[in-house]
Design a protein around this motif. Sequence first.
Motif, PDB file in Angstrom:
ATOM      1  N   LEU A   4       7.150 135.849 -27.697  1.00 13.51           N
ATOM      2  CA  LEU A   4       9.003 135.888 -27.143  1.00 13.51           C
ATOM      3  C   LEU A   4       8.817 136.451 -25.446  1.00 13.51           C
ATOM      4  O   LEU A   4       8.784 137.940 -25.951  1.00 13.51           O
ATOM      5  CB  LEU A   4       9.630 136.898 -27.929  1.00 13.51           C
ATOM      6  CG  LEU A   4       9.662 136.131 -29.887  1.00 13.51           C
ATOM      7  CD1 LEU A   4      10.642 136.384 -30.247  1.00 13.51           C
ATOM      8  CD2 LEU A   4      10.647 134.391 -28.866  1.00 13.51           C
ATOM      9  N   GLU A   6      12.061 138.508 -22.664  1.00 10.13           N
ATOM     10  CA  GLU A   6      13.369 138.240 -22.765  1.00 10.13           C
ATOM     11  C   GLU A   6      13.135 138.697 -20.884  1.00 10.13           C
ATOM     12  O   GLU A   6      12.531 138.990 -20.246  1.00 10.13           O
ATOM     13  CB  GLU A   6      13.666 139.716 -23.501  1.00 10.13           C
ATOM     14  CG  GLU A   6      13.888 140.285 -24.867  1.00 10.13           C
ATOM     15  CD  GLU A   6      12.700 140.725 -25.384  1.00 10.13           C
ATOM     16  OE1 GLU A   6      12.232 141.744 -25.907  1.00 10.13           O
ATOM     17  OE2 GLU A   6      11.704 140.392 -24.181  1.00 10.13           O
ATOM     18  N   CYS A  22      16.664 135.285 -23.783  1.00  4.44           N
ATOM     19  CA  CYS A  22      14.887 135.583 -24.913  1.00  4.44           C
ATOM     20  C   CYS A  22      14.089 133.896 -24.509  1.00  4.44           C
ATOM     21  O   CYS A  22      14.531 132.941 -25.240  1.00  4.44           O
ATOM     22  CB  CYS A  22      15.338 136.250 -26.369  1.00  4.44           C
ATOM     23  SG  CYS A  22      13.659 135.828 -27.072  1.00  4.44           S
ATOM     24  N   SER A  34      16.995 134.376 -34.909  1.00  2.00           N
ATOM     25  CA  SER A  34      16.500 135.442 -33.839  1.00  2.00           C
ATOM     26  C   SER A  34      17.477 136.112 -33.781  1.00  2.00           C
ATOM     27  O   SER A  34      19.204 135.643 -33.986  1.00  2.00           O
ATOM     28  CB  SER A  34      16.289 134.733 -32.621  1.00  2.00           C
ATOM     29  OG  SER A  34      16.508 135.339 -31.664  1.00  2.00           O
ATOM     30  N   TRP A  36      18.741 140.099 -31.532  1.00  2.00           N
ATOM     31  CA  TRP A  36      19.028 141.020 -30.412  1.00  2.00           C
ATOM     32  C   TRP A  36      18.926 142.789 -31.330  1.00  2.00           C
ATOM     33  O   TRP A  36      19.795 142.969 -31.952  1.00  2.00           O
ATOM     34  CB  TRP A  36      19.826 140.713 -29.073  1.00  2.00           C
ATOM     35  CG  TRP A  36      19.263 139.988 -29.229  1.00  2.00           C
ATOM     36  CD1 TRP A  36      20.176 138.242 -29.524  1.00  2.00           C
ATOM     37  CD2 TRP A  36      18.672 139.444 -28.023  1.00  2.00           C
ATOM     38  NE1 TRP A  36      19.894 137.549 -27.804  1.00  2.00           N
ATOM     39  CE2 TRP A  36      18.464 138.035 -27.255  1.00  2.00           C
ATOM     40  CE3 TRP A  36      18.497 140.400 -27.005  1.00  2.00           C
ATOM     41  CZ2 TRP A  36      18.523 137.943 -26.432  1.00  2.00           C
ATOM     42  CZ3 TRP A  36      17.111 139.549 -25.719  1.00  2.00           C
ATOM     43  CH2 TRP A  36      17.810 138.543 -25.502  1.00  2.00           C
ATOM     44  N   ILE A  70      25.783 135.879 -29.480  1.00  5.39           N
ATOM     45  CA  ILE A  70      24.950 135.267 -29.229  1.00  5.39           C
ATOM     46  C   ILE A  70      24.667 133.672 -29.144  1.00  5.39           C
ATOM     47  O   ILE A  70      25.549 133.015 -30.384  1.00  5.39           O
ATOM     48  CB  ILE A  70      23.982 136.015 -30.739  1.00  5.39           C
ATOM     49  CG1 ILE A  70      22.677 135.642 -30.773  1.00  5.39           C
ATOM     50  CG2 ILE A  70      24.502 135.590 -32.207  1.00  5.39           C
ATOM     51  CD1 ILE A  70      21.513 135.978 -31.626  1.00  5.39           C
ATOM     52  N   ARG A  72      22.208 129.906 -28.820  1.00  3.37           N
ATOM     53  CA  ARG A  72      20.768 128.829 -28.300  1.00  3.37           C
ATOM     54  C   ARG A  72      20.676 127.794 -28.392  1.00  3.37           C
ATOM     55  O   ARG A  72      21.466 127.200 -28.850  1.00  3.37           O
ATOM     56  CB  ARG A  72      19.569 129.686 -29.863  1.00  3.37           C
ATOM     57  CG  ARG A  72      20.450 128.786 -31.151  1.00  3.37           C
ATOM     58  CD  ARG A  72      19.685 129.338 -32.347  1.00  3.37           C
ATOM     59  NE  ARG A  72      18.083 129.209 -32.260  1.00  3.37           N
ATOM     60  CZ  ARG A  72      17.186 129.594 -33.069  1.00  3.37           C
ATOM     61  NH1 ARG A  72      17.800 130.814 -34.175  1.00  3.37           N
ATOM     62  NH2 ARG A  72      15.786 129.531 -33.385  1.00  3.37           N
ATOM     63  N   THR A  78      15.252 129.369 -26.662  1.00  2.80           N
ATOM     64  CA  THR A  78      15.880 130.196 -25.534  1.00  2.80           C
ATOM     65  C   THR A  78      17.160 130.456 -26.516  1.00  2.80           C
ATOM     66  O   THR A  78      18.027 129.437 -26.925  1.00  2.80           O
ATOM     67  CB  THR A  78      16.209 130.032 -24.528  1.00  2.80           C
ATOM     68  OG1 THR A  78      15.095 128.907 -23.835  1.00  2.80           O
ATOM     69  CG2 THR A  78      16.860 130.818 -24.117  1.00  2.80           C
ATOM     70  N   TYR A  94      16.435 145.967 -24.513  1.00  2.00           N
ATOM     71  CA  TYR A  94      17.322 144.848 -25.345  1.00  2.00           C
ATOM     72  C   TYR A  94      15.690 144.180 -25.142  1.00  2.00           C
ATOM     73  O   TYR A  94      15.262 143.458 -24.799  1.00  2.00           O
ATOM     74  CB  TYR A  94      18.397 144.301 -24.700  1.00  2.00           C
ATOM     75  CG  TYR A  94      19.978 144.510 -25.207  1.00  2.00           C
ATOM     76  CD1 TYR A  94      20.058 146.646 -23.842  1.00  2.00           C
ATOM     77  CD2 TYR A  94      20.955 144.422 -25.917  1.00  2.00           C
ATOM     78  CE1 TYR A  94      21.182 146.442 -23.943  1.00  2.00           C
ATOM     79  CE2 TYR A  94      21.971 145.332 -26.252  1.00  2.00           C
ATOM     80  CZ  TYR A  94      21.890 146.272 -24.853  1.00  2.00           C
ATOM     81  OH  TYR A  94      23.575 146.720 -24.902  1.00  2.00           O
ATOM     82  N   TYR A  95      15.628 144.113 -27.117  1.00  2.00           N
ATOM     83  CA  TYR A  95      14.684 143.612 -27.574  1.00  2.00           C
ATOM     84  C   TYR A  95      14.991 142.520 -28.222  1.00  2.00           C
ATOM     85  O   TYR A  95      16.161 142.191 -29.217  1.00  2.00           O
ATOM     86  CB  TYR A  95      14.242 144.150 -28.230  1.00  2.00           C
ATOM     87  CG  TYR A  95      13.238 145.638 -27.776  1.00  2.00           C
ATOM     88  CD1 TYR A  95      13.931 146.654 -27.632  1.00  2.00           C
ATOM     89  CD2 TYR A  95      11.873 145.120 -27.104  1.00  2.00           C
ATOM     90  CE1 TYR A  95      12.838 147.862 -27.017  1.00  2.00           C
ATOM     91  CE2 TYR A  95      11.161 146.778 -26.760  1.00  2.00           C
ATOM     92  CZ  TYR A  95      12.319 147.534 -26.985  1.00  2.00           C
ATOM     93  OH  TYR A  95      11.440 149.075 -26.197  1.00  2.00           O
ATOM     94  N   CYS A  96      14.420 140.995 -28.455  1.00  2.00           N
ATOM     95  CA  CYS A  96      14.434 139.949 -28.948  1.00  2.00           C
ATOM     96  C   CYS A  96      13.542 139.743 -30.169  1.00  2.00           C
ATOM     97  O   CYS A  96      12.203 139.970 -29.883  1.00  2.00           O
ATOM     98  CB  CYS A  96      14.348 138.383 -27.945  1.00  2.00           C
ATOM     99  SG  CYS A  96      14.734 137.494 -28.562  1.00  2.00           S
ATOM    100  N   TRP A 113       8.653 140.268 -32.114  1.00  2.00           N
ATOM    101  CA  TRP A 113       8.903 140.524 -31.107  1.00  2.00           C
ATOM    102  C   TRP A 113       8.943 140.549 -29.520  1.00  2.00           C
ATOM    103  O   TRP A 113       7.125 140.150 -28.786  1.00  2.00           O
ATOM    104  CB  TRP A 113       9.339 141.709 -31.396  1.00  2.00           C
ATOM    105  CG  TRP A 113       9.229 142.610 -32.849  1.00  2.00           C
ATOM    106  CD1 TRP A 113       9.172 142.715 -33.777  1.00  2.00           C
ATOM    107  CD2 TRP A 113      10.515 143.677 -32.768  1.00  2.00           C
ATOM    108  NE1 TRP A 113       9.898 143.400 -34.397  1.00  2.00           N
ATOM    109  CE2 TRP A 113      10.999 143.336 -34.042  1.00  2.00           C
ATOM    110  CE3 TRP A 113      12.175 143.413 -31.471  1.00  2.00           C
ATOM    111  CZ2 TRP A 113      11.648 144.161 -34.555  1.00  2.00           C
ATOM    112  CZ3 TRP A 113      13.019 144.290 -32.473  1.00  2.00           C
ATOM    113  CH2 TRP A 113      13.262 144.445 -33.447  1.00  2.00           C
TER     114      TRP A 113
END
Length: 123
Positions: A4, A6, A22, A34, A36, A70, A72, A78, A94-96, A113
């Motif tokens: 992944l 970001e 992402c 998925s 965030w 959110i 996709r 993505t 910010y993490y996906c 991650w």
Amino acid sequence: QVQLVESGGGLVQAGGSLRLSCAASGRPFSNYNSGWFRQAPGKEREFVAVITRSGSGTYYADSVKGRFTISRDNAKNTVYLQMNSLKPEDTAVYYCAADRWYYGESGDEYDYWGQGTQVTVSV
């Protein structure tokens, strides 16, 4: 394995907008729920939003509900996080995350991650 990455973070004034992306690779992303998450300096990681594999289901933290969306595109592998009406308290990395089966708020349950992208909201 799923990788992944970001992108889309940056510096924005309060009230502004950003869209995070992402990008996934390695396995069909349509097989993974998925989410965030975010982590501000000195604070614990915090759930932001999650979307189901098909995109039919979404769930948000109360702190972002009505401001963040959110979504996709499985054809592009993505996931996006559209952030509107940003506040200084949204400042964080910010993490996906992705998981084949889990769909919830606990970050510990996600298997994959990204490296994170910094979002800074100025007053």
